[in-house]
Write a protein that holds these residues in place. Structure first.
Motif, PDB file in Angstrom:
ATOM      1  N   ASP A   1       0.869  -1.168   0.000  1.00 36.13           N
ATOM      2  CA  ASP A   1       0.000   0.000   0.000  1.00 36.13           C
ATOM      3  C   ASP A   1       0.911   1.225   0.000  1.00 36.13           C
ATOM      4  N   PRO A   2       1.104   1.881  -1.143  1.00 37.05           N
ATOM      5  CA  PRO A   2       2.087   2.963  -1.235  1.00 37.05           C
ATOM      6  C   PRO A   2       1.541   4.270  -0.668  1.00 37.05           C
ATOM      7  N   VAL A   3       1.763   4.491   0.613  1.00 33.94           N
ATOM      8  CA  VAL A   3       1.236   5.688   1.273  1.00 33.94           C
ATOM      9  C   VAL A   3       2.098   6.879   0.869  1.00 33.94           C
ATOM     10  N   LEU A   4       1.558   7.711  -0.027  1.00 36.37           N
ATOM     11  CA  LEU A   4       2.328   8.808  -0.606  1.00 36.37           C
ATOM     12  C   LEU A   4       1.641  10.161  -0.498  1.00 36.37           C
ATOM     13  N   VAL A   5       0.323  10.161  -0.327  1.00 37.53           N
ATOM     14  CA  VAL A   5      -0.447  11.395  -0.391  1.00 37.53           C
ATOM     15  C   VAL A   5      -1.340  11.503   0.841  1.00 37.53           C
ATOM     16  N   ALA A   6      -1.331  12.669   1.489  1.00 41.94           N
ATOM     17  CA  ALA A   6      -2.179  12.896   2.655  1.00 41.94           C
ATOM     18  C   ALA A   6      -3.628  13.049   2.227  1.00 41.94           C
ATOM     19  N   SER A   7      -4.540  12.919   3.181  1.00 40.05           N
ATOM     20  CA  SER A   7      -5.964  13.062   2.867  1.00 40.05           C
ATOM     21  C   SER A   7      -6.289  14.453   2.329  1.00 40.05           C
ATOM     22  N   SER A   8      -5.430  15.425   2.628  1.00 44.46           N
ATOM     23  CA  SER A   8      -5.598  16.784   2.104  1.00 44.46           C
ATOM     24  C   SER A   8      -5.248  16.876   0.628  1.00 44.46           C
ATOM     25  N   GLY A   9      -4.581  15.830   0.113  1.00 45.53           N
ATOM     26  CA  GLY A   9      -4.112  15.846  -1.263  1.00 45.53           C
ATOM     27  C   GLY A   9      -2.645  16.212  -1.388  1.00 45.53           C
ATOM     28  N   ASP A  10      -2.014  16.579  -0.282  1.00 47.73           N
ATOM     29  CA  ASP A  10      -0.601  16.958  -0.311  1.00 47.73           C
ATOM     30  C   ASP A  10       0.295  15.727  -0.387  1.00 47.73           C
ATOM     31  N   ARG A  11       1.360  15.820  -1.191  1.00 47.52           N
ATOM     32  CA  ARG A  11       2.332  14.727  -1.270  1.00 47.52           C
ATOM     33  C   ARG A  11       3.163  14.716   0.011  1.00 47.52           C
ATOM     34  N   LEU A  12       3.357  13.520   0.558  1.00 48.61           N
ATOM     35  CA  LEU A  12       4.045  13.384   1.840  1.00 48.61           C
ATOM     36  C   LEU A  12       5.558  13.316   1.697  1.00 48.61           C
ATOM     37  N   PHE A  13       6.034  12.833   0.555  1.00 46.84           N
ATOM     38  CA  PHE A  13       7.457  12.551   0.415  1.00 46.84           C
ATOM     39  C   PHE A  13       7.998  13.097  -0.901  1.00 46.84           C
ATOM     40  N   THR A  14       9.274  12.920  -1.108  1.00 43.98           N
ATOM     41  CA  THR A  14       9.930  13.418  -2.310  1.00 43.98           C
ATOM     42  C   THR A  14       9.817  12.411  -3.456  1.00 43.98           C
ATOM     43  N   ASP A  15      10.238  12.862  -4.641  1.00 46.02           N
ATOM     44  CA  ASP A  15      10.198  11.996  -5.809  1.00 46.02           C
ATOM     45  C   ASP A  15      11.017  10.720  -5.614  1.00 46.02           C
ATOM     46  N   SER A  16      12.055  10.782  -4.790  1.00 40.92           N
ATOM     47  CA  SER A  16      12.920   9.612  -4.606  1.00 40.92           C
ATOM     48  C   SER A  16      12.156   8.453  -3.982  1.00 40.92           C
ATOM     49  N   VAL A  17      11.204   8.752  -3.096  1.00 43.68           N
ATOM     50  CA  VAL A  17      10.385   7.695  -2.488  1.00 43.68           C
ATOM     51  C   VAL A  17       9.495   7.063  -3.552  1.00 43.68           C
ATOM     52  N   GLU A  18       8.885   7.886  -4.363  1.00 43.03           N
ATOM     53  CA  GLU A  18       8.001   7.381  -5.411  1.00 43.03           C
ATOM     54  C   GLU A  18       8.766   6.505  -6.400  1.00 43.03           C
TER      55      GLU A  18
ATOM     56  N   PRO B   1      -2.639   1.343  -4.653  1.00 44.08           N
ATOM     57  CA  PRO B   1      -2.688   2.810  -4.594  1.00 44.08           C
ATOM     58  C   PRO B   1      -4.110   3.330  -4.711  1.00 44.08           C
ATOM     59  N   ASN B   2      -4.380   4.458  -4.035  1.00 42.58           N
ATOM     60  CA  ASN B   2      -5.646   5.129  -4.307  1.00 42.58           C
ATOM     61  C   ASN B   2      -5.482   6.029  -5.530  1.00 42.58           C
ATOM     62  N   MET B   3      -6.532   6.743  -5.892  1.00 47.59           N
ATOM     63  CA  MET B   3      -6.492   7.530  -7.116  1.00 47.59           C
ATOM     64  C   MET B   3      -5.393   8.595  -7.086  1.00 47.59           C
ATOM     65  N   ARG B   4      -5.239   9.262  -5.941  1.00 51.19           N
ATOM     66  CA  ARG B   4      -4.222  10.301  -5.832  1.00 51.19           C
ATOM     67  C   ARG B   4      -2.823   9.706  -5.949  1.00 51.19           C
ATOM     68  N   GLU B   5      -2.620   8.566  -5.301  1.00 53.32           N
ATOM     69  CA  GLU B   5      -1.303   7.915  -5.378  1.00 53.32           C
ATOM     70  C   GLU B   5      -1.024   7.394  -6.781  1.00 53.32           C
ATOM     71  N   ALA B   6      -2.053   6.862  -7.425  1.00 50.56           N
ATOM     72  CA  ALA B   6      -1.883   6.398  -8.803  1.00 50.56           C
ATOM     73  C   ALA B   6      -1.508   7.556  -9.714  1.00 50.56           C
ATOM     74  N   SER B   7      -2.088   8.726  -9.477  1.00 48.70           N
ATOM     75  CA  SER B   7      -1.758   9.908 -10.263  1.00 48.70           C
ATOM     76  C   SER B   7      -0.300  10.303 -10.073  1.00 48.70           C
ATOM     77  N   VAL B   8       0.163  10.296  -8.823  1.00 51.00           N
ATOM     78  CA  VAL B   8       1.559  10.631  -8.537  1.00 51.00           C
ATOM     79  C   VAL B   8       2.505   9.612  -9.181  1.00 51.00           C
ATOM     80  N   LEU B   9       2.156   8.343  -9.083  1.00 49.22           N
ATOM     81  CA  LEU B   9       3.042   7.282  -9.563  1.00 49.22           C
ATOM     82  C   LEU B   9       3.109   7.214 -11.087  1.00 49.22           C
ATOM     83  N   THR B  10       2.028   7.573 -11.748  1.00 42.46           N
ATOM     84  CA  THR B  10       2.017   7.508 -13.214  1.00 42.46           C
ATOM     85  C   THR B  10       2.298   8.852 -13.869  1.00 42.46           C
ATOM     86  N   GLY B  11       2.226   9.935 -13.087  1.00 44.59           N
ATOM     87  CA  GLY B  11       2.424  11.250 -13.659  1.00 44.59           C
ATOM     88  C   GLY B  11       1.265  11.721 -14.510  1.00 44.59           C
TER      89      GLY B  11
END
Length: 263
Positions: free
Chosen positions: A104-121, A137-147
């Motif tokens: 479960d790639p926890v990358l985005v807060a419930s506010s929509g803010d990214r929690l970590f840097t690109d290196s984690v992703e 991944p949830n939708m926000r995390e999928a968006s971050v991971l796929t760009g």
């Protein structure tokens, strides 16, 4: 009572008890699975939000993994917040010893803010996902991971297919942020796509849904379920858990899920 199978959570804590390791252990127990834990971070949080994060040093995460794996017959592993690229890479190094790995790639807060840097992703994409039995991944995390923006079911389908190219055996893009009458998840596996739906529940108590979904998936894999059955069962469990706590008033923000034993 028969001897239980063992599942391991590798994740951060939640001092409010609604998510993280605390939610994972509760879900394991409700599924009849013995839970072990490796802490990757300590958090100061409650239903209103995260107030602080203290990452556990890489060496001590490794020490916890060594201790558990040397003694317990772990049947499945679920990862949550890993807090740093170094810890993601560490878990990837241990991956050959981590059966039925649910990430479960926890990358985005419930506010929509990214929690970590690109290196984690990038560490998730290149180091850990290739070892995963399931990623969630949830939708926000999928968006971050796929760009790419993920805002519709078609976007979710495209993101799941794209993330399948990382080597993950199964991808679940969770649609909890869709504005619709039902909660829809997209499941990609072996080049095929399924939709799993549940009726929308009006409630403010949705803290820990992602953690619980991944934990139940891992618990069911540990008990011998195939991935599709594990995922569909986890969806049903989370829906019932949300229904169970829909009217609770624990805290001033997003409260926790309820629970019920799962056969």
């Amino acid at each position: 009572m028969e001897q239980p199978v063992v599942a391991l959570t590798v994740a951060g804590s939640d001092s409010g008890g609604g998510a993280g390791v605390q939610a994972d252990l509760k879900a394991f127990a409700m599924c009849g699975v013995f839970g072990a834990s490796v802490f990757t971070a300590l958090t100061a949080q409650n239903t209103m939000g995260v107030k602080g994060i203290h990452a556990v040093p890489r060496d001590f995460v490794a020490a916890q993994l060594d201790a558990v794996l040397a003694d317990l017959p772990v049947g499945a592993v679920k990862t949550g917040m890993l807090a740093s690229a170094s810890t993601v890479e560490l878990v990837a190094e241990y991956a050959p010893r981590l059966p039925n790995l649910v990430v479960d790639p926890v990358l985005v807060a419930s506010s929509g803010d990214r929690l970590f840097t690109d290196s984690v992703e990038q560490a998730y994409l290149t180091a850990l996902f290739p070892h995963a039995a399931v990623i969630t991944p949830n939708m926000r995390e999928a968006s971050v991971l796929t760009g790419r923006e993920v805002s519709t079911v078609d976007d979710m389908r495209a993101a799941a297919e794209r993330l399948g190219e990382t080597g993950a055996k199964c991808v679940v893009v969770k649609g909890g942020h869709l504005s619709d009458s039902s909660a829809v998840d997209v499941v990609w596996r072996d080049g095929t796509v399924d939709l799993v739906e549940a009726p929308w529940v009006e409630t403010r108590n949705n803290h820990g849904t992602g953690c619980t979904f991944a934990a139940v998936t891992a618990a069911r894999l540990a008990r011998g379920a195939d991935p599709k059955s594990a995922i569909f069962g986890a969806k049903a469990y989370v829906h019932e858990a949300i229904r169970a706590s829909a009217d609770w008033r624990l805290g001033g923000g997003h409260g926790p899920l309820g629970w019920k034993p799962m056969p």
